[in-house]
Structure formats: C-alpha cells, structure tokens
Enzyme design. Structure first.
Site, PDB file in Angstrom:
ATOM      1  N   GLU A  92       0.808  -1.218   0.000  1.00 30.53           N
ATOM      2  CA  GLU A  92       0.000   0.000   0.000  1.00 30.53           C
ATOM      3  C   GLU A  92       0.845   1.273   0.000  1.00 30.53           C
ATOM      4  OE1 GLU A  92      -2.528  -0.642   3.390  1.00 30.53           O
ATOM      5  OE2 GLU A  92      -4.093  -1.564   2.158  1.00 30.53           O
ATOM      6  N   GLU A 123       7.156 -21.935   7.678  1.00 33.62           N
ATOM      7  CA  GLU A 123       7.642 -21.086   8.756  1.00 33.62           C
ATOM      8  C   GLU A 123       8.686 -21.761   9.638  1.00 33.62           C
ATOM      9  OE1 GLU A 123       4.812 -21.249  12.574  1.00 33.62           O
ATOM     10  OE2 GLU A 123       3.751 -20.599  10.770  1.00 33.62           O
TER      11      GLU A 123
END
Length: 309
Positions: A92, A123
């Site tokens: 953004e 992960e």
C-alpha cells in the site's frame, strides 16, 4: 555471530497468545449478539496494548527514517497472518505515498502463493528466512521488521539473524513480552494482546495489533521523510478517477483555491500534487516549482519556505 537459540516446542502452550481465554470458554453457547459483543470487547483491549508500545514504535520510526535518508529500505518478513499483514502494508506504500515498490518490501514464508493458500510448514525453516532475505538483496543500510505474533517463528528468526550479521537495523514485532523475536531485535515492539477469543487464533487480536503497528511504522516514516504536508497525502499518484478527485481536493485545501483552479493546477503540473501546490501557493510556473522542490529534497514545507530561492 552466535546462532540464536531455537524456540522450544514444549513452551508453545505457555505463551500468552496460545492461552485459553476464560471470557470466551462458552463462546458457542452464546446468542449471536452476545458472542459478537464479547469479541468486540476483547478487540477494544488491543488499542491499549499498542499504546503501551508507543515509545518503542517512535524509536523505530525515527531510526528507519534516518536510514531512508541515507538510501536504505524497509523490509517486513513473517509467516502466515504476520507475513500477509507485512506484504499488505508494503504493497500500500507505492499508491499512498508515490514511492518505489522497492522502498518498502514484504516477504512471506512460502512466497506469494502463501498470500492466498496456507503454507504452515514454510515457517519452520530458519534457512528459508535468511535465504529469502538474501535473494531480495537486503543490505546493511536497510531495516528488517521481523513479525511473529508468538515471537518464536524460525523463518523470521533466521531472517533476523542474517540481517544482524550484516549490521542492519532489526525491529522485532511480536505479542509475547520477552520472546525470541523481541530478544533478537535492536528495537522490540511487543503489544501484549493476551489470550485470543479462539484459543491460539492470532489472526484476531494479535493480527489487529500487528496491523495497527505497521500502519504507524510506514505512515510515521513517510511523514518524517516528507511524503505528507500536514495530514495531506501530497505524494499520492492520481492514477484513476477517484485519485484524481482526491488529488484535486488536496490541492484545493493546501492552496486555498476552488475546485476548478485545483484541477487546472494539477493538469499544468503534469499530475504532480506537490508541484501543483507550489505553483498555486507561490504563483510560479511548473519549472520553478520543480526546481524549488528539488532544492528542498522533495519536502513540500521546505520548498514553500521563503528562504528557498
């Protein structure tokens, strides 16, 4: 440097983010409105947890901004929800502040596919975290924000270990005080959001706290480095009809002119909001406005100052 200790799987159940919340033990028996009220009441605690971390967040903003001024970049890295939120905030920044997509980057365990499809096993690899950061071209002058609600994700810790080996700045964002991520970081940001409404579902309060902190980090750094004028997003790119309208309204507010004049200034500036504002405020042409902004390092307030001549 010495390798950080590996998180102990036996301690997972002792983490605040993994605890069972007594307030929601009978969640499935509640009427819908009461269930939602309970979730809302728990969410209301998040702002206070973030507020307690404001000094650390401010320290991180100032340190990242200083590195930006020297050509550094900001990287977020995480797995699952944490990784997705980092990628979201990074993605953004270009449309909001008209900066290069390289300036703020988000990395997630499992790659871009993990943004849509769960990739939990990714992960668990420290090597993958370090490797992804290395492949992205991370350098000494950059900043890494390692994001892990539990504060123990190996992928994130591996990336932080690599960043520290380069001498880069590391920020650890987790929701467990004293976590591995917090201890590994130069600056630890640790909003303690406590037990989730759904036990272990850190996409809820911990995720909300993470989003709030990331909003502050990116917005704060952009404000400190001149991407705003007051509370106006003067670095925005007017790339569609909605954004053109917003740009014209920003110009109108900053200059103190009517909508028609703002539209004309935007067109004459080459669709550059900052240039348009300098033109309107100082009554100069595009070339002079561009020159003043360049001399001011792109900071609009300085370009408008009387001594910039």
């Amino acid at each position: 440097m010495a390798r950080m200790s590996a998180p102990d799987r036996d301690t997972l159940g002792s983490l605040l983010t993994e605890a069972r919340n007594p307030a929601s033990e009978h969640l499935d028996t509640l009427p819908t409105l009461e269930m939602l009220a309970l979730i809302n009441a728990e969410d209301a605690k998040v702002a206070g947890a973030v507020q307690a971390e404001l000094p650390a967040i401010a320290k991180a903003v100032d340190a990242i901004a200083e590195r930006f001024r020297r050509g550094g970049r900001l990287f977020y890295i995480g797995a699952g929800t944490s990784g997705r939120l980092g990628v979201l905030d990074a993605s953004e920044c270009p449309p909001t502040f008209s900066v290069s997509a390289d300036l703020v980057q988000g990395l997630i365990a499992g790659g871009d596919l993990a943004l849509r499809l769960s990739s939990e096993h990714s992960e668990d690899s420290r090597e993958a975290g370090a490797g992804d950061l290395m492949a992205a071209g991370f350098a000494e002058g950059d900043t890494l924000v390692g994001i892990a609600a539990s504060g123990r994700t190996p992928y994130v810790l591996g990336a932080m270990e690599y960043a520290k080996s380069l001498g880069a700045l590391t920020v650890g964002l987790s929701c467990v005080p004293g976590s591995f991520v917090a201890k590994a970081a130069d600056i630890a940001i640790t909003p303690a959001t406590g037990a989730e409404v759904l036990m272990g579902s850190t996409r809820m309060k911990a995720g909300t706290a993470t989003k709030l902190v990331l909003n502050m980090l990116s917005t704060g750094v952009m404000v400190r480095t001149g991407a705003t004028f007051g509370n106006l997003m003067v670095n925005m790119r007017p790339t569609n009809a909605k954004l053109v309208d917003r740009a014209e309204r920003i110009i109108a507010v900053a200059v103190g002119c009517d909508a028609g004049t703002a539209a004309r200034l935007l067109a004459e500036s080459g669709n550059d909001v900052k240039v348009a504002i300098v033109m309107g405020k100082l009554g100069v042409g595009r070339e002079v406005a561009v020159e003043r902004l360049a001399k001011a390092g792109g900071i609009l307030a300085d370009a408008l100052a009387a001594n910039n001549s």
